[in-house]
Design a protein around this motif. Sequence first.
Motif, PDB file in Angstrom:
ATOM      1  N   ALA A 146       8.989  15.164  -4.380  1.00 37.60           N
ATOM      2  CA  ALA A 146       8.070  14.327  -3.676  1.00 37.60           C
ATOM      3  C   ALA A 146       8.567  13.640  -2.334  1.00 37.60           C
ATOM      4  N   LYS A 147       8.062  13.590  -1.263  1.00 36.12           N
ATOM      5  CA  LYS A 147       8.421  13.032  -0.076  1.00 36.12           C
ATOM      6  C   LYS A 147       7.911  11.672   0.357  1.00 36.12           C
ATOM      7  N   ARG A 148       6.613  11.569  -0.127  1.00 34.04           N
ATOM      8  CA  ARG A 148       5.727  10.178   0.504  1.00 34.04           C
ATOM      9  C   ARG A 148       5.099   9.736  -0.869  1.00 34.04           C
ATOM     10  N   GLY A 149       5.273   8.397  -0.953  1.00 28.20           N
ATOM     11  CA  GLY A 149       4.724   7.971  -2.235  1.00 28.20           C
ATOM     12  C   GLY A 149       3.664   6.742  -1.544  1.00 28.20           C
ATOM     13  N   ILE A 150       2.531   6.557  -2.395  1.00 27.13           N
ATOM     14  CA  ILE A 150       1.501   5.558  -1.827  1.00 27.13           C
ATOM     15  C   ILE A 150       1.535   4.643  -3.089  1.00 27.13           C
ATOM     16  N   ILE A 151       1.835   3.364  -2.999  1.00 27.30           N
ATOM     17  CA  ILE A 151       1.562   2.367  -4.109  1.00 27.30           C
ATOM     18  C   ILE A 151       0.438   1.670  -3.831  1.00 27.30           C
ATOM     19  N   VAL A 152      -0.505   1.596  -4.815  1.00 30.74           N
ATOM     20  CA  VAL A 152      -1.869   0.855  -4.624  1.00 30.74           C
ATOM     21  C   VAL A 152      -1.686  -0.440  -5.226  1.00 30.74           C
ATOM     22  N   GLY A 153      -1.662  -1.620  -4.698  1.00 33.50           N
ATOM     23  CA  GLY A 153      -1.428  -2.894  -5.235  1.00 33.50           C
ATOM     24  C   GLY A 153      -0.195  -3.484  -4.812  1.00 33.50           C
ATOM     25  N   GLY A 154      -0.228  -4.910  -4.511  1.00 32.35           N
ATOM     26  CA  GLY A 154       0.936  -5.514  -4.118  1.00 32.35           C
ATOM     27  C   GLY A 154       1.223  -6.762  -4.947  1.00 32.35           C
ATOM     28  N   GLY A 155       0.906  -6.610  -6.390  1.00 32.20           N
ATOM     29  CA  GLY A 155       1.468  -7.420  -7.167  1.00 32.20           C
ATOM     30  C   GLY A 155       2.584  -7.244  -7.623  1.00 32.20           C
ATOM     31  N   TYR A 156       3.565  -7.705  -8.508  1.00 30.75           N
ATOM     32  CA  TYR A 156       4.911  -7.495  -8.865  1.00 30.75           C
ATOM     33  C   TYR A 156       5.425  -6.115  -9.296  1.00 30.75           C
ATOM     34  N   HIS A 166      11.539   3.924  -2.720  1.00 30.30           N
ATOM     35  CA  HIS A 166      12.446   3.833  -1.492  1.00 30.30           C
ATOM     36  C   HIS A 166      13.548   4.191  -1.906  1.00 30.30           C
ATOM     37  N   SER A 167      14.111   3.480  -2.922  1.00 30.48           N
ATOM     38  CA  SER A 167      15.747   4.020  -3.377  1.00 30.48           C
ATOM     39  C   SER A 167      15.733   5.463  -3.671  1.00 30.48           C
ATOM     40  N   ARG A 168      14.686   6.055  -4.304  1.00 24.07           N
ATOM     41  CA  ARG A 168      14.562   7.478  -4.382  1.00 24.07           C
ATOM     42  C   ARG A 168      14.353   8.481  -3.241  1.00 24.07           C
ATOM     43  N   GLY A 169      14.488   7.826  -2.091  1.00 23.58           N
ATOM     44  CA  GLY A 169      14.419   8.632  -0.866  1.00 23.58           C
ATOM     45  C   GLY A 169      12.965   9.019  -0.436  1.00 23.58           C
ATOM     46  N   LEU A 170      11.963   8.476  -0.939  1.00 23.50           N
ATOM     47  CA  LEU A 170      10.571   8.679  -0.641  1.00 23.50           C
ATOM     48  C   LEU A 170      10.140   7.572   0.754  1.00 23.50           C
ATOM     49  N   SER A 171       9.402   8.192   1.603  1.00 18.94           N
ATOM     50  CA  SER A 171       8.874   7.045   2.450  1.00 18.94           C
ATOM     51  C   SER A 171       7.614   6.565   1.724  1.00 18.94           C
ATOM     52  N   VAL A 172       7.388   5.237   1.998  1.00 20.84           N
ATOM     53  CA  VAL A 172       6.599   4.741   1.036  1.00 20.84           C
ATOM     54  C   VAL A 172       5.397   3.802   1.857  1.00 20.84           C
ATOM     55  N   VAL A 173       4.223   4.062   1.430  1.00 14.81           N
ATOM     56  CA  VAL A 173       3.125   3.125   2.083  1.00 14.81           C
ATOM     57  C   VAL A 173       2.674   2.150   0.747  1.00 14.81           C
ATOM     58  N   LEU A 174       2.391   0.894   0.967  1.00 10.11           N
ATOM     59  CA  LEU A 174       2.070  -0.046   0.123  1.00 10.11           C
ATOM     60  C   LEU A 174       0.569  -0.384   0.563  1.00 10.11           C
ATOM     61  N   LEU A 175      -0.347  -0.199  -0.078  1.00  9.63           N
ATOM     62  CA  LEU A 175      -1.929  -0.648   0.182  1.00  9.63           C
ATOM     63  C   LEU A 175      -2.172  -1.624  -0.672  1.00  9.63           C
ATOM     64  N   GLU A 176      -2.759  -2.818  -0.099  1.00  9.52           N
ATOM     65  CA  GLU A 176      -3.258  -4.121  -0.757  1.00  9.52           C
ATOM     66  C   GLU A 176      -4.560  -4.520  -0.059  1.00  9.52           C
ATOM     67  N   ARG A 177      -5.608  -4.661  -1.139  1.00  7.40           N
ATOM     68  CA  ARG A 177      -6.818  -4.963  -0.694  1.00  7.40           C
ATOM     69  C   ARG A 177      -6.802  -6.551  -0.173  1.00  7.40           C
ATOM     70  N   SER A 178      -6.340  -7.568  -0.543  1.00  7.97           N
ATOM     71  CA  SER A 178      -6.376  -8.922  -0.174  1.00  7.97           C
ATOM     72  C   SER A 178      -5.384  -9.005   1.260  1.00  7.97           C
ATOM     73  N   PRO A 179      -5.634  -9.884   1.852  1.00 13.17           N
ATOM     74  CA  PRO A 179      -4.940 -10.138   3.055  1.00 13.17           C
ATOM     75  C   PRO A 179      -3.373  -9.849   3.105  1.00 13.17           C
ATOM     76  N   SER A 180      -2.879 -10.263   2.068  1.00 12.33           N
ATOM     77  CA  SER A 180      -1.266 -10.279   1.833  1.00 12.33           C
ATOM     78  C   SER A 180      -0.895  -9.559   0.458  1.00 12.33           C
ATOM     79  N   VAL A 181       0.441  -9.393   0.449  1.00  9.86           N
ATOM     80  CA  VAL A 181       0.918  -8.964  -0.809  1.00  9.86           C
ATOM     81  C   VAL A 181       1.403 -10.058  -1.587  1.00  9.86           C
ATOM     82  N   ALA A 182       1.819 -10.032  -3.138  1.00  9.50           N
ATOM     83  CA  ALA A 182       1.864 -11.272  -3.859  1.00  9.50           C
ATOM     84  C   ALA A 182       0.972 -12.361  -3.843  1.00  9.50           C
ATOM     85  N   GLY A 183      -0.239 -12.176  -3.536  1.00  8.60           N
ATOM     86  CA  GLY A 183      -1.296 -12.829  -3.258  1.00  8.60           C
ATOM     87  C   GLY A 183      -1.427 -13.978  -4.367  1.00  8.60           C
TER      88      GLY A 183
END
Length: 454
Positions: A146-156, A166-183
């Motif tokens: 895998a080369k590209r990972g998508i994370i849905v959810g910006g909780g812990y 990221h540590s495993r060498g993937l490029s990572v997109v993090l998607l969060e519905r609310s205005p910020s992570v760790a909301g």
Amino acid sequence: MRIVIVGGVAAGMSAATRAKRQNPDAEVVVYERGGYISYGACGLPYVIGGEVENFEQLIARTPERMRGEGIHVRLGHDVTGVDSKAQTITVCENGGATRTEPYDRLLIATGVSPIRPDWARTDAAGVHVLRDIPDGQAIEASLKGAKRGIIVGGGYIGLELAEALHSRGLSVVLLERSPSVAGRILDPEYQQRVQGELEANDIDVRCGVTVEALTAKNGRVTGVQTDQGLLRGDVVMVAVGVRPNVGLAKSAGVKLGKTGAIRVDKHQQTNVPHIYAAGDNTESIQRVTRRHVHVPLGLTANRMGRVAGVNMAGGEAQFPGIVGSGIFKVFNLGVARTGLTQNEADALGLSAVSVDVTSTDHAGYYPDAAPIHVRLTSERGTGRLLGAQILGHPSSVKRIDVIAALLHSRGKVHDLAEVDLSYAPPFSSVWDVLLVAAGKASQAARLPKDDTSA
Ligand code: FAD
């Protein structure tokens, strides 16, 4: 005395060992529907990230070891029903025959399940949640190639997974519905710092984005369809929250609280005689607000399990409640909180005031001094401590525990200002950042509401 425990991880196994210690003559049987017991789910992201070598290292005790301690563990056993009048449970072994088993005391320690949204193609290969060791193993297998990972959810859990991929060498997109992570963890200013740390480490953070469906080809996930367009990805991690596993409890007539988790008394006893509950599926009392809350975390689960185990076996123990402490790290940033944030205090209608102090985590002249940010929240007028948030180098943010200890005993900012904290240049400044924050908070708590001069 036959003590039956449903669920064999943190709460269940703590209860089993305590019950056996309390009453060595009791028969203690643990039914676990999965294939593992007594492991640290908290370590799963670090196996995926490569810091911990393998999943077996997370296992604290095996069924064989438990047998040596006189505790019977039945893996692959799904408890499907409770007859609280007859004091029996129905058990299904490895998807086959069912049978009933008696109990004198029953503990429901069934944990939580990750929320799996109703999106198209969530069944495709490469789509994962992370709750247990098999989930971790499935993610591990998916990452090959895998080369590209998508994370849905910006909780812990989403944040820890972003770092792991990221540590495993993937490029990572993090998607969060609310205005910020760790909301739901921090106040907005502190959320922004977490987001900054992710972005500084090449995580593509996109907030205010709603996932509508997943896309797949030949049964394998290819991306995520959002309200703002299509994103391509080889693996998708869904980390959008958890729900307490309360089906079994409900079937036994056990009452739930407003949080949706199981309501218990201080002895972890439910409203149904001889039935107890403990762990992630159970509410706690938040000592700062004296309200029922559902905060599914590891120490709480272990402690609730101990209390339930002692009481089920005829002893006396009480769960003291929680203050809402949590800690995690994102790359080089440690994130810790306890009590209430300013936002949470406002939502509860408390008259709260927060002060912020930025300093270095140890003497500025000693090597590797790093910035540390402390927000201290207290009650206007009384100076009662309500909460704190700390961001800094991962080695420095555990000082949140000083505040947690004071919150536990309903301490005031004045108490914090007077604590004899330890000091040497490699560890702190002579006036530690907590003491500086306490001094500032003492002044702020005395000011009228519309005065912001603190
Ligand atoms: P669980 O661990 O969920 O165990 C419940 C068990 O019950 C499961 O094994 C399940 O198979 C079994 N079960 C359910 N229903 C039945 C049934 N009907 N019959 C038989 N068996 C059943 N907490 C922290 O404090 N700090 C952290 O850093 C942290 N990191 C985490 C990271 C991840 C990725 C995850 C997933 C969790 C993390 N946690 C953390 C949370 C912590 O792991 C949990 O609080 C803890 O595992 C809860 O233990 P439990 O025994 O209540 O529930």
